[in-house]
Structure formats: C-alpha cells, structure tokens
Design a protein around this motif. Structure first.
Motif, PDB file in Angstrom:
ATOM      1  N   ILE A   1     -11.495  -7.905 -12.213  1.00 20.30           N
ATOM      2  CA  ILE A   1     -12.808  -8.613 -11.979  1.00 20.30           C
ATOM      3  C   ILE A   1     -12.890  -8.642 -10.231  1.00 20.30           C
ATOM      4  N   ASP A   2     -14.059  -8.234  -9.830  1.00 18.07           N
ATOM      5  CA  ASP A   2     -14.244  -8.162  -8.337  1.00 18.07           C
ATOM      6  C   ASP A   2     -14.967  -9.512  -7.956  1.00 18.07           C
ATOM      7  N   ILE A   3     -15.430 -10.333  -8.786  1.00 16.60           N
ATOM      8  CA  ILE A   3     -16.190 -11.401  -8.332  1.00 16.60           C
ATOM      9  C   ILE A   3     -16.852 -12.368  -9.819  1.00 16.60           C
ATOM     10  N   ALA A   4     -16.985 -13.352  -9.972  1.00 19.43           N
ATOM     11  CA  ALA A   4     -17.256 -14.132 -11.309  1.00 19.43           C
ATOM     12  C   ALA A   4     -18.406 -14.962 -11.051  1.00 19.43           C
ATOM     13  N   GLY A   5     -19.227 -15.287 -11.913  1.00 19.18           N
ATOM     14  CA  GLY A   5     -20.139 -16.184 -11.858  1.00 19.18           C
ATOM     15  C   GLY A   5     -20.103 -17.366 -12.690  1.00 19.18           C
ATOM     16  N   PHE A   6     -19.877 -18.555 -12.257  1.00 26.24           N
ATOM     17  CA  PHE A   6     -19.542 -19.716 -12.683  1.00 26.24           C
ATOM     18  C   PHE A   6     -21.051 -20.780 -12.890  1.00 26.24           C
ATOM     19  N   HIS A   7     -21.286 -21.004 -13.946  1.00 26.34           N
ATOM     20  CA  HIS A   7     -22.589 -21.888 -13.782  1.00 26.34           C
ATOM     21  C   HIS A   7     -22.064 -23.294 -14.074  1.00 26.34           C
ATOM     22  N   GLY A   8     -20.792 -23.475 -14.786  1.00 23.68           N
ATOM     23  CA  GLY A   8     -20.843 -24.978 -14.858  1.00 23.68           C
ATOM     24  C   GLY A   8     -21.480 -25.650 -16.203  1.00 23.68           C
ATOM     25  N   GLN A   9     -21.336 -26.982 -16.312  1.00 17.18           N
ATOM     26  CA  GLN A   9     -22.031 -27.603 -17.182  1.00 17.18           C
ATOM     27  C   GLN A   9     -23.146 -28.416 -16.873  1.00 17.18           C
ATOM     28  N   THR A  10     -24.211 -28.203 -17.135  1.00 19.99           N
ATOM     29  CA  THR A  10     -25.413 -29.188 -16.678  1.00 19.99           C
ATOM     30  C   THR A  10     -25.204 -30.568 -17.499  1.00 19.99           C
ATOM     31  N   LEU A  11     -25.185 -31.340 -16.517  1.00 20.10           N
ATOM     32  CA  LEU A  11     -25.091 -32.866 -17.083  1.00 20.10           C
ATOM     33  C   LEU A  11     -26.552 -33.531 -16.916  1.00 20.10           C
TER      34      LEU A  11
ATOM     35  N   HIS B   1     -27.696 -31.307 -11.737  1.00 24.04           N
ATOM     36  CA  HIS B   1     -26.332 -31.368 -11.812  1.00 24.04           C
ATOM     37  C   HIS B   1     -25.386 -30.686 -12.460  1.00 24.04           C
ATOM     38  N   GLN B   2     -24.928 -29.619 -12.196  1.00 25.77           N
ATOM     39  CA  GLN B   2     -23.875 -28.802 -13.001  1.00 25.77           C
ATOM     40  C   GLN B   2     -22.450 -29.061 -12.546  1.00 25.77           C
ATOM     41  N   CYS B   3     -21.702 -29.466 -13.499  1.00 27.89           N
ATOM     42  CA  CYS B   3     -20.408 -30.132 -13.384  1.00 27.89           C
ATOM     43  C   CYS B   3     -19.213 -29.043 -13.272  1.00 27.89           C
ATOM     44  N   GLY B   4     -18.292 -29.308 -12.379  1.00 31.68           N
ATOM     45  CA  GLY B   4     -17.450 -28.098 -12.497  1.00 31.68           C
ATOM     46  C   GLY B   4     -17.414 -27.620 -10.846  1.00 31.68           C
ATOM     47  N   ASP B   5     -16.232 -27.327 -10.207  1.00 33.44           N
ATOM     48  CA  ASP B   5     -15.855 -26.813  -8.959  1.00 33.44           C
ATOM     49  C   ASP B   5     -15.707 -25.380  -9.019  1.00 33.44           C
ATOM     50  N   GLY B   6     -16.569 -24.577  -8.367  1.00 34.32           N
ATOM     51  CA  GLY B   6     -16.209 -23.151  -8.370  1.00 34.32           C
ATOM     52  C   GLY B   6     -15.059 -22.876  -7.373  1.00 34.32           C
TER      53      GLY B   6
ATOM     54  N   ALA C   1     -24.083 -15.526 -20.331  1.00 31.58           N
ATOM     55  CA  ALA C   1     -22.827 -15.115 -19.650  1.00 31.58           C
ATOM     56  C   ALA C   1     -23.162 -13.902 -18.701  1.00 31.58           C
ATOM     57  N   GLN C   2     -23.705 -12.941 -19.287  1.00 37.08           N
ATOM     58  CA  GLN C   2     -23.729 -11.747 -18.824  1.00 37.08           C
ATOM     59  C   GLN C   2     -24.742 -11.803 -17.353  1.00 37.08           C
ATOM     60  N   ALA C   3     -25.851 -12.814 -17.663  1.00 38.09           N
ATOM     61  CA  ALA C   3     -26.683 -12.947 -16.517  1.00 38.09           C
ATOM     62  C   ALA C   3     -26.052 -13.544 -15.468  1.00 38.09           C
ATOM     63  N   PHE C   4     -25.065 -14.484 -15.493  1.00 37.67           N
ATOM     64  CA  PHE C   4     -24.345 -15.054 -14.619  1.00 37.67           C
ATOM     65  C   PHE C   4     -23.404 -14.176 -13.783  1.00 37.67           C
ATOM     66  N   ALA C   5     -23.164 -13.081 -14.423  1.00 40.88           N
ATOM     67  CA  ALA C   5     -22.042 -12.111 -13.769  1.00 40.88           C
ATOM     68  C   ALA C   5     -23.144 -11.480 -12.896  1.00 40.88           C
ATOM     69  N   TYR C   6     -24.286 -10.927 -13.602  1.00 46.19           N
ATOM     70  CA  TYR C   6     -25.367  -9.977 -12.791  1.00 46.19           C
ATOM     71  C   TYR C   6     -25.805 -11.076 -11.591  1.00 46.19           C
ATOM     72  N   LEU C   7     -26.137 -12.290 -11.620  1.00 45.61           N
ATOM     73  CA  LEU C   7     -26.610 -13.067 -10.610  1.00 45.61           C
ATOM     74  C   LEU C   7     -25.305 -13.386  -9.662  1.00 45.61           C
ATOM     75  N   ALA C   8     -24.231 -13.209  -9.910  1.00 46.50           N
ATOM     76  CA  ALA C   8     -23.100 -13.485  -8.884  1.00 46.50           C
ATOM     77  C   ALA C   8     -23.101 -12.516  -7.852  1.00 46.50           C
ATOM     78  N   VAL C   9     -23.558 -11.215  -8.091  1.00 40.29           N
ATOM     79  CA  VAL C   9     -23.515 -10.097  -7.287  1.00 40.29           C
ATOM     80  C   VAL C   9     -24.564 -10.186  -6.433  1.00 40.29           C
ATOM     81  N   ARG C  10     -25.722 -10.647  -6.998  1.00 35.34           N
ATOM     82  CA  ARG C  10     -27.084 -10.716  -6.261  1.00 35.34           C
ATOM     83  C   ARG C  10     -26.724 -12.177  -5.045  1.00 35.34           C
ATOM     84  N   VAL C  11     -26.124 -13.038  -5.676  1.00 32.85           N
ATOM     85  CA  VAL C  11     -25.683 -14.044  -4.702  1.00 32.85           C
ATOM     86  C   VAL C  11     -24.748 -13.477  -3.358  1.00 32.85           C
ATOM     87  N   ALA C  12     -23.928 -12.857  -3.787  1.00 34.98           N
ATOM     88  CA  ALA C  12     -23.005 -12.289  -2.731  1.00 34.98           C
ATOM     89  C   ALA C  12     -23.618 -11.355  -1.875  1.00 34.98           C
ATOM     90  N   ARG C  13     -24.717 -10.578  -2.340  1.00 32.65           N
ATOM     91  CA  ARG C  13     -25.393  -9.655  -1.495  1.00 32.65           C
ATOM     92  C   ARG C  13     -26.507 -10.246  -0.880  1.00 32.65           C
TER      93      ARG C  13
END
Length: 368
Positions: free
Chosen positions: A85-95, A105-110, A327-339
């Motif tokens: 894995i090169d990068i991960a996308g962690f959405h967390g849990q919406t509270l 508020h998405q709970c969890g610390d990346g 889950a796939q969406a946040f993998a894709y979005l993680a790359v967009r965030v990084a770039r």
C-alpha cells in the motif's frame, strides 16, 4: 511526496449503519481507475455497536475516547493484512454532521493509523468543505465519475447508495473532469436503511430485515408516507446533505403499525424520497445503479423499479462490488488529497468552487 503515476491506495469506510469497517484497494493516479484490488471487512461486535451508537450526536469538544478507540483499532485490524500500500484513505466514523451549524465530526485519528501502519494516511475529508460553506457530503461522487468512465457508460447514469442514509450521484460521462459544472449532481436523498434497521433491533433484536422479506408481507400506510414527504428537506434545492438521525421522527408514526406494515411503510418512504431525488436530476438517467446494503432489500428494489422511469439495477450487474464502493471511493480520494486535486465541487457539496480537502498524516517510518 506521493510517487507520481499510478499508485496502490487502500480506502476504508465505517458507515452510518454502524455494522463494521470495509477496506478496499484501488490502483489509480487520482484521475482514472487503473484497476480494482482486494477487499476485506471487519465487523463491530454488538457491544461496540452499542457504544458507537451511544456516541452519535457528540462533537469534538465532548469525550469520544471510547468510540475513537473502537474505530481506530477496528481499522488497524482490517488494514494491517494488506501489502504494497502506498497510501490509505481513512474516513473515520461520523458521529455528528451539521453543515451550516456546528460543522461535522468524524471520529478517529488518522495520525495514529499512519504511525501503526507505516504509510501515509489521508483523513479528515469533510471538515474543510464544511468550514468553507459546503455540505461536506456526499464525497463519493468524484469516484462515481471515475467509475462511469471505468464501466464505459455512454449516457448519463446515476449511482444510488442505500446505506443508513441514501445518496444519489448523477453522472454525465461525456465530460472529462468531475469538477466540470455539467459533470455531476449529488446529494442525500433521505433516510435509507437506518430507520428500518433501528425498528428491527427494537422489535425483534435483529440487525435488519433480511432481503426485505418482512416488509414484503406488509402494506405501506400512505398517509404516513405522504406526511413524511412534507418534510422541509425535500423542498430544498440540491446539493444538500443529512445527518443519520435527521428523520428520527419517522419512528413515531409507525409505532402503531405491525412489524410488517411498519417496515413496508418505511421502505415506501425510501422509495418516495428516491423518486423525488430523481426528479431533481438534470436528465433522467439511463440506469440507476444501486449500491449499499439496501440493494439486497427486494422490497426496496421492486419499489424503485415500479416507481422510476429508468432501468434499476444493482451495481454488480455492471461488474462492481456494491459492498465496497464507499471504501474504494476513499482510496481514490486519498490519492487526490495527496496530489492537491479537488474532492468536492458546487454540484456535489454546494461549495462555492471546486476544492481540495483532507489532511495527510505520515508516520516516522515513512516519508511518502
């Protein structure tokens, strides 16, 4: 910096249904999909679900330590077995989610995940959008746009996610960029599985109505559905978004009904809200591709097919995995965030202009 070109990204989603964590791999450059990899799932225990549900509605300034620990440890458990894995996308849990009010508020610390896993983690995807006046949701539409290209859609299509809350993405695959004003329209449709699941837990001690079998035996109360559709949310222009419990008042009118009639009524409310959403789309989609747990509910699916003027199909019918799209969406979005690429636009969250978002956490063991 993340290496150039196509990378291997791992995305996760812990949704409003509170059942567990999905994890899925996408090979992407942040623009196109170059391949879809393996996936996995980790269920929350019954006690963990009880704890998470008890924290719904809590904000960052309230004590959410127990919920955060559950979310982070569940994610580490499901993420650690993946390799390369090169990068991960962690959405967390919406509270809690209150755009225009207290925020989101998405709970969890990346940062904790990045340190444990040893590679960069993109997280906190929604805060910047909400702070800039957007709805902060839904965020999957840019991935839906890439999927429409991946499946070679030739005409406008729509993705309908029936999770705890429903959301729809209308996609025009003739466009080249998801940030194009003509490319997308996305918004929350209304409640989906959450009210039905809550009723099943309260009355039968079960997590959900399997296949919609109990709902299929009941008769919907037309007056309750009509009253539901008078909710101010349905009069708002799109894009717009909801908190999981925005329609919690729907539980009261069905209390007098039998289990079957109550579930049939809640299912018909979902169908009616989706029909209203389709009426807001720029054009009638050629096909409505349904993802999320609701696609297994035959009562919902038959209701949609009867009501809508387009083909209604499960995403599996076009070779996609409806359990893993978020889950796939946040993998894709993680790359967009990084770039530094946009992850939301005026047509998806109501933000003033396309904008990047999210944060990148890096461990001491990596420089990616």
């Amino acid at each position: 910096m993340l290496q150039t070109g196509v990378v291997t990204a791992l995305g996760t989603m812990s949704g409003t249904s509170l059942d567990g964590v999905d994890a899925a791999v996408v090979h992407t450059d942040g623009i196109s999909i170059h391949g879809i990899g393996p996936s996995s799932y980790h269920a929350y225990s019954e006690q963990e679900q009880v704890t998470l549900k008890a924290h719904l509605g809590r904000w960052q300034d309230e004590d959410c330590t127990k919920a955060a620990t559950i979310v982070e440890e569940a994610h580490m458990t499901v993420m650690q077995p993946f390799e390369g894995i090169d990068i991960a996308g962690f959405h967390g849990q919406t509270l809690a989610h209150d755009p225009g009010g207290r925020g989101t508020h998405q709970c969890g610390d990346g940062a904790r995940l990045a340190e444990a896993l040893g590679y960069p983690v993109a997280w906190d995807f929604r805060t910047a959008d909400v702070a800039a006046g957007g709805q902060g949701a839904p965020l999957a539409p840019f991935y839906h746009f890439a999927l429409a290209k991946w499946i070679k859609a030739a005409a406008p299509i729509a993705f309908l996610n029936l999770g705890g809350v429903g959301n729809i993405t209308w996609v025009n695959p003739a466009c080249d960029d998801p940030a194009d004003p003509a490319a997308l329209l996305a918004f929350d449709t209304g409640p989906a599985n959450a009210p039905m699941n809550d009723l099943m837990r309260q009355r039968q001690g079960l997590g959900y109505d399997a296949n919609g079998d109990i709902a299929a035996q009941g008769r919907a109360d037309a007056d309750i559905v009509a009253g539901f559709m008078k909710h101010p949310y349905f009069g708002k222009a799109a894009p717009k978004s909801l908190d999981r419990d925005a329609f919690s008042g729907l539980a009261q009118p069905v209390m007098k009904l039998s289990d079957a009639d109550a579930l049939a009524t809640l299912a018909e409310a979902v169908v009616s809200s989706v029909a209203a959403a389709c009426a807001l789309c720029p054009t009638v989609p050629q096909t409505l591709l349904v993802t999320g747990g609701g696609r297994h509910n035959k009562t919902l699916m038959s209701g949609l097919a009867d009501r809508l003027a387009c083909n209604v199909a499960r995403v599996e019918d076009v070779g996609l995995d409806g359990d893993m799209l978020e889950a796939q969406a946040f993998a894709y979005l993680a790359v967009r965030v990084a770039r530094g690429l946009p992850i939301s636009s005026p047509q998806t969250t109501g933000i003033a202009q396309p904008m990047a978002g999210g944060r990148i956490a890096r461990s001491c063991n990596n420089t990616g």
